[in-house]
Design an enzyme around this catalytic site. Structure first.
Site, short mmCIF file in Angstrom:
data_model
loop_
_atom_site.label_atom_id
_atom_site.label_comp_id
_atom_site.label_asym_id
_atom_site.label_seq_id
_atom_site.Cartn_x
_atom_site.Cartn_y
_atom_site.Cartn_z
N ARG A 97 107.81 -69.23 -15.41
CA ARG A 97 106.91 -68.13 -15.10
C ARG A 97 105.56 -68.73 -14.74
O ARG A 97 105.12 -69.71 -15.37
CB ARG A 97 106.75 -67.19 -16.30
CG ARG A 97 107.90 -66.23 -16.51
CD ARG A 97 108.02 -65.20 -15.37
NE ARG A 97 109.09 -64.24 -15.58
CZ ARG A 97 110.34 -64.39 -15.12
NH1 ARG A 97 110.67 -65.45 -14.41
NH2 ARG A 97 111.25 -63.46 -15.35
N GLU A 143 101.86 -63.21 -8.97
CA GLU A 143 102.75 -62.93 -7.85
C GLU A 143 102.51 -61.52 -7.33
O GLU A 143 102.32 -60.61 -8.15
CB GLU A 143 104.21 -63.07 -8.30
CG GLU A 143 104.57 -64.51 -8.54
CD GLU A 143 105.96 -64.71 -9.11
OE1 GLU A 143 106.81 -63.81 -8.96
OE2 GLU A 143 106.20 -65.77 -9.69
N HIS A 203 109.66 -67.55 -5.59
CA HIS A 203 110.47 -67.09 -6.72
C HIS A 203 111.94 -66.90 -6.34
O HIS A 203 112.49 -65.80 -6.46
CB HIS A 203 109.88 -65.79 -7.31
CG HIS A 203 110.20 -65.59 -8.77
ND1 HIS A 203 109.35 -64.98 -9.65
CD2 HIS A 203 111.29 -65.93 -9.49
CE1 HIS A 203 109.91 -64.95 -10.86
NE2 HIS A 203 111.10 -65.52 -10.79
#
Ligand code: GLV
Ligand code: GLV
Length: 318
Positions: free
Chosen positions: A241, A270, A288
């Protein structure tokens, strides 16, 4: 016949997942991105008994408070840092995620990112596409060889272990840090040594790869002192993350040559990318995608949908 339970799928996903939910529930499908707003989700949530949400949808305490009818929230992800678990517990909302099904795809993706970074694949491709290739050269695009290098894994759960196994096959030495030390049997079978102090792991690793969940303890675990310990020949890979890494500190470390380079799949805010990362040297950035195979993403969706049906319809779809 009792009315079908109402389920919100926050954005369109695979047909198979939609059809499974449609067969047993009164399904509403949101538009992509709309429920990335906490307020929009809070305003809609009271109408639904079940929620299938994305990792970009914030199921906060405020949303949980408004979720009068919600019995289950299934996250289309293994990481659940977008969900306030305590608030869900308090409001009797069951939370599900998708462990297990994405382990291999994520470990493969991590190796792809690692090799792309240390072997400079995107940079070499750019050079070729810019029509600069003038023939094989003994010293062109030299990168790092994995054999006999030390991989430091932070977060030795399913994914960390799958990365360890792959990297052992490449001839790497594997050390790890984890909340809890693994059993000696597991350590022996993985050939991985436990390092209690993350900074010691930083100092000893040629490549550090992150596979821990995002929690209060892991937030900004990779900060300036950690990067300084890694040193100028070491690489950072992040497919966990974004906020595990202090992005501003990483950007500076890459520009200053404090570390050698990085492969980054996840970002602090993000879909925003920190400007210092966008133009950082020796850095591979991807959006991602580490678990992105059709097989895995479909399995994740079916698992999440299945969790909703189990709670709302008392059924196992398999
Ligand atoms: C993806 O990042 C996931 O947590 O499944
Ligand atoms: C490189 O292409 C080699 O043949 O060594």
């Amino acid at each position: 016949m009792a009315a079908k339970p109402r389920v919100l799928l926050t954005e369109p996903v695979f047909t198979e997942v939609r059809e499974l939910l449609e067969a047993h529930t009164d399904l509403t499908i949101g538009s992509r991105g709309v429920y990335n707003s906490e307020q929009t989700l809070a305003d809609a949530i009271s109408r639904y008994d079940g929620l299938l949400c994305m990792l970009s949808n914030p199921l906060t305490g405020h949303v949980a408070e408004r979720a009068r009818n919600l019995k289950v929230a299934a996250n289309y992800a293994v990481g659940v840092n977008n969900i306030d678990l305590d608030a869900c517990r308090e409001h009797n909302i069951r939370v599900a995620n998708t462990p297990g099904v994405l382990t291999d795809a994520t470990a493969d993706g991590t190796l792809a990112l690692m090799l792309a970074a240390v072997r400079r694949i995107p940079e070499a491709q750019d050079y070729l596409r810019e029509e600069k290739f003038d023939g094989w050269h003994p010293t062109g695009f030299l990168g790092l060889e994995l054999r006999e290098k030390t991989l430091g894994i932070i977060g030795m759960g399913r994914i960390g272990q799958a990365v360890a196994t792959r990297c052992k096959a490449f001839g790497m030495d594997v050390i790890y840090h984890n909340r809890n030390r693994l059993s000696t049997e597991l350590e022996d079978s993985l050939g991985a040594s436990y390092i209690p102090d993350p900074l010691e792991l930083a100092a000893r690793s040629d490549i550090v790869s992150l596979h821990c969940p995002l929690t209060q303890e892991t937030h900004h675990l990779i900060n300036k002192p950690f990067l300084e310990k890694m040193g100028a020949d070491s690489w950072l890979i992040n497919a966990s993350r974004g906020p595990v890494v202090d992005e501003a500190a990483l950007g500076e470390a890459l520009h200053n040559g404090t570390i050698a380079g990085a492969g980054i799949d996840v970002f602090e805010k993000e879909p925003e990318i920190h400007p210092l990362l966008l133009n950082a040297p020796n850095t591979v950035l991807v959006p991602h995608i580490t678990s992105a195979t059709r097989r895995t993403r479909l399995k994740m969706g079916m698992l999440a949908a299945g969790a909703i049906l189990r709670v709302l319809c008392d059924m196992d779809h398999e």
